[in-house]
Design a protein around this motif. Structure first.
Motif, PDB file in Angstrom:
ATOM      1  N   GLY A  42     -40.021  35.125 -47.762  1.00  0.00           N
ATOM      2  CA  GLY A  42     -40.911  34.687 -48.833  1.00  0.00           C
ATOM      3  C   GLY A  42     -41.091  33.185 -48.866  1.00  0.00           C
ATOM      4  N   TYR A  43     -40.040  32.450 -48.552  1.00  0.00           N
ATOM      5  CA  TYR A  43     -40.164  30.988 -48.575  1.00  0.00           C
ATOM      6  C   TYR A  43     -40.966  30.492 -47.368  1.00  0.00           C
ATOM      7  N   PHE A  44     -40.716  31.057 -46.184  1.00  0.00           N
ATOM      8  CA  PHE A  44     -41.484  30.652 -45.005  1.00  0.00           C
ATOM      9  C   PHE A  44     -42.959  30.994 -45.163  1.00  0.00           C
ATOM     10  N   ASP A  45     -43.258  32.099 -45.837  1.00  0.00           N
ATOM     11  CA  ASP A  45     -44.660  32.452 -46.078  1.00  0.00           C
ATOM     12  C   ASP A  45     -45.355  31.427 -46.960  1.00  0.00           C
ATOM     13  N   SER A  46     -44.592  30.748 -47.818  1.00  0.00           N
ATOM     14  CA  SER A  46     -45.199  29.747 -48.691  1.00  0.00           C
ATOM     15  C   SER A  46     -45.484  28.433 -47.979  1.00  0.00           C
ATOM     16  N   LEU A  47     -44.918  28.245 -46.776  1.00  0.00           N
ATOM     17  CA  LEU A  47     -45.170  27.030 -46.008  1.00  0.00           C
ATOM     18  C   LEU A  47     -46.439  27.205 -45.182  1.00  0.00           C
ATOM     19  N   PRO A  48     -47.315  26.217 -45.146  1.00  0.00           N
ATOM     20  CA  PRO A  48     -48.565  26.355 -44.374  1.00  0.00           C
ATOM     21  C   PRO A  48     -48.283  26.468 -42.883  1.00  0.00           C
ATOM     22  N   GLN A  91     -27.941  22.354 -57.441  1.00  0.00           N
ATOM     23  CA  GLN A  91     -28.742  23.172 -58.333  1.00  0.00           C
ATOM     24  C   GLN A  91     -30.231  22.871 -58.221  1.00  0.00           C
ATOM     25  N   ARG A  92     -30.592  21.615 -57.938  1.00  0.00           N
ATOM     26  CA  ARG A  92     -32.023  21.302 -57.823  1.00  0.00           C
ATOM     27  C   ARG A  92     -32.638  21.990 -56.614  1.00  0.00           C
ATOM     28  N   TYR A  93     -31.876  22.104 -55.523  1.00  0.00           N
ATOM     29  CA  TYR A  93     -32.376  22.843 -54.362  1.00  0.00           C
ATOM     30  C   TYR A  93     -32.438  24.336 -54.653  1.00  0.00           C
ATOM     31  N   LEU A  94     -31.458  24.825 -55.431  1.00  0.00           N
ATOM     32  CA  LEU A  94     -31.440  26.253 -55.755  1.00  0.00           C
ATOM     33  C   LEU A  94     -32.651  26.643 -56.576  1.00  0.00           C
ATOM     34  N   VAL A  95     -32.973  25.869 -57.608  1.00  0.00           N
ATOM     35  CA  VAL A  95     -34.132  26.174 -58.445  1.00  0.00           C
ATOM     36  C   VAL A  95     -35.411  26.094 -57.642  1.00  0.00           C
ATOM     37  N   ALA A  96     -35.543  25.050 -56.813  1.00  0.00           N
ATOM     38  CA  ALA A  96     -36.747  24.908 -56.007  1.00  0.00           C
ATOM     39  C   ALA A  96     -36.882  26.027 -54.996  1.00  0.00           C
ATOM     40  N   GLY A  97     -35.768  26.432 -54.404  1.00  0.00           N
ATOM     41  CA  GLY A  97     -35.822  27.482 -53.400  1.00  0.00           C
ATOM     42  C   GLY A  97     -36.157  28.842 -53.967  1.00  0.00           C
ATOM     43  N   LEU A  98     -35.668  29.140 -55.181  1.00  0.00           N
ATOM     44  CA  LEU A  98     -35.928  30.441 -55.781  1.00  0.00           C
ATOM     45  C   LEU A  98     -37.318  30.554 -56.379  1.00  0.00           C
ATOM     46  N   THR A  99     -37.933  29.434 -56.734  1.00  0.00           N
ATOM     47  CA  THR A  99     -39.232  29.490 -57.403  1.00  0.00           C
ATOM     48  C   THR A  99     -40.380  29.083 -56.510  1.00  0.00           C
ATOM     49  N   ALA A 100     -40.126  28.505 -55.359  1.00  0.00           N
ATOM     50  CA  ALA A 100     -41.228  27.991 -54.533  1.00  0.00           C
ATOM     51  C   ALA A 100     -42.135  29.096 -54.061  1.00  0.00           C
ATOM     52  N   GLY A 101     -41.557  30.229 -53.646  1.00  0.00           N
ATOM     53  CA  GLY A 101     -42.382  31.325 -53.158  1.00  0.00           C
ATOM     54  C   GLY A 101     -43.321  31.876 -54.205  1.00  0.00           C
ATOM     55  N   ALA A 102     -42.852  31.927 -55.465  1.00  0.00           N
ATOM     56  CA  ALA A 102     -43.704  32.454 -56.532  1.00  0.00           C
ATOM     57  C   ALA A 102     -44.754  31.453 -56.961  1.00  0.00           C
ATOM     58  N   VAL A 103     -44.408  30.138 -56.958  1.00  0.00           N
ATOM     59  CA  VAL A 103     -45.336  29.114 -57.412  1.00  0.00           C
ATOM     60  C   VAL A 103     -46.446  28.885 -56.395  1.00  0.00           C
ATOM     61  N   LYS A 104     -46.054  28.815 -55.125  1.00  0.00           N
ATOM     62  CA  LYS A 104     -47.050  28.550 -54.106  1.00  0.00           C
ATOM     63  C   LYS A 104     -47.829  29.800 -53.736  1.00  0.00           C
TER      64      LYS A 104
END
Length: 290
Positions: A175-181, A277-290
């Motif tokens: 899911g995270y790799f899919d959010s990367l262009p 924790q800042r990386y954890l929050v960004a990693g868990l939410t990036a796929g949904a936000v992008k």
């Protein structure tokens, strides 16, 4: 006479009743979360006779002796080493394999791709106890046939933990790799990088929050696991989650040492979470936000 005008209220202003209700609710939630921690800390600083009776909110006597005795009552240092090696190795192996697998699923189209992703996700539908007996029999039979001792060894426990940390790690990273262009990969390949070069030089640095989130998840899961560790270990390879049972014998339970040991073994997880924790929050939410 001109009529008196009322001051205009900001459309975002909250009524006083709402503000006080929110304060009260947040205060109650804070007390609900802090009270168990206070009980653990205060109990760990009491002598044994101070925790065997009724609980006192204000201790009459404080001592740090339980923090010194926890290393002698049980071999806590050996348990700590076992947990650190097993959890660390399982985390590193899971993250490395998950990065390659998730990158392949995210960037390439191949036969069986959908079946693979569904299979990986479906493993999370079954309870862990369902795999306990099959893994036990596999390890014992492999040990009898090949002489490789998997049952009761750190290596066997590492493989066991990877069976339930690796699938979800792959799914999270897909899911995270899919959010990367995909333009990042194409730009790297235009500059002369191959698929692996694009992965390690461009994609992995850009996916650092997601990889850190997967790392924290894998380590926390392996560090606090109890079910498989209670069956797949022996006295030499016992981990912290099982070793804490050593503070109870047939006659009494050393509750002050249990609380002290619980706080000590929680420090690596708490420290790692606060630092990342800042990386954890960004990693868990990036796929949904992008």
């Amino acid at each position: 006479m001109p009529s008196a005008t009322r001051p205009l209220r900001s459309p975002t202003a909250r009524p006083p009743s709402f503000v006080w209700t929110r304060r009260i609710v947040l205060t109650l939630l804070t007390l609900f979360a802090v009270t168990p921690l206070y009980v653990m800390v205060s109990s760990s600083l009491k002598p044994l006779e101070g925790v065997t009776g009724s609980f006192r909110w204000i201790p009459s006597e404080l001592t740090v002796q339980p923090y010194l005795d926890i290393w002698e009552t049980v071999p806590l240092g050996r348990y700590f080493t076992n947990s650190l090696i097993v959890a660390g190795a399982a985390t590193v192996c899971s993250v490395i394999i998950a990065v390659f697998a998730a990158y392949a699923v995210s960037r390439y189209r191949f036969r069986g791709r959908r079946t693979f992703t569904i299979t990986v996700l479906s493993t999370q539908m079954f309870p862990g106890i369902l795999f306990l007996l099959p893994l036990f029999l596999i390890f014992v039979n492999l040990g009898n046939l090949t002489g490789i001792a998997l049952y009761g060894s750190r290596g066997g426990l590492i493989l066991t933990y990877m069976t339930f940390t690796l699938p979800l790690s792959i799914w999270m990273l897909v899911g995270y790799f899919d959010s990367l262009p995909r333009d990042l990969d194409e730009a790297a390949q235009v500059d002369g990088c191959g698929p692996l070069g694009a992965l390690f030089r461009v994609v992995v640095p850009a996916a650092t929050p997601g990889i850190v989130a997967v790392t924290i998840y894998s380590f926390m899961t392996a560090w606090g696991e109890v079910l498989f560790a209670s069956v797949m270990t022996n006295d030499a390879t016992r981990t912290l989650s099982i070793g804490l049972q050593g503070y109870a014998n047939q006659t009494e339970v050393y509750w002050n040492q249990v609380m002290a040991a619980s706080l000590v073994v929680s420090l690596p997880i708490v420290a790692g979470f606060l630092l990342l924790q800042r990386y954890l929050v960004a990693g868990l939410t990036a796929g949904a936000v992008k």
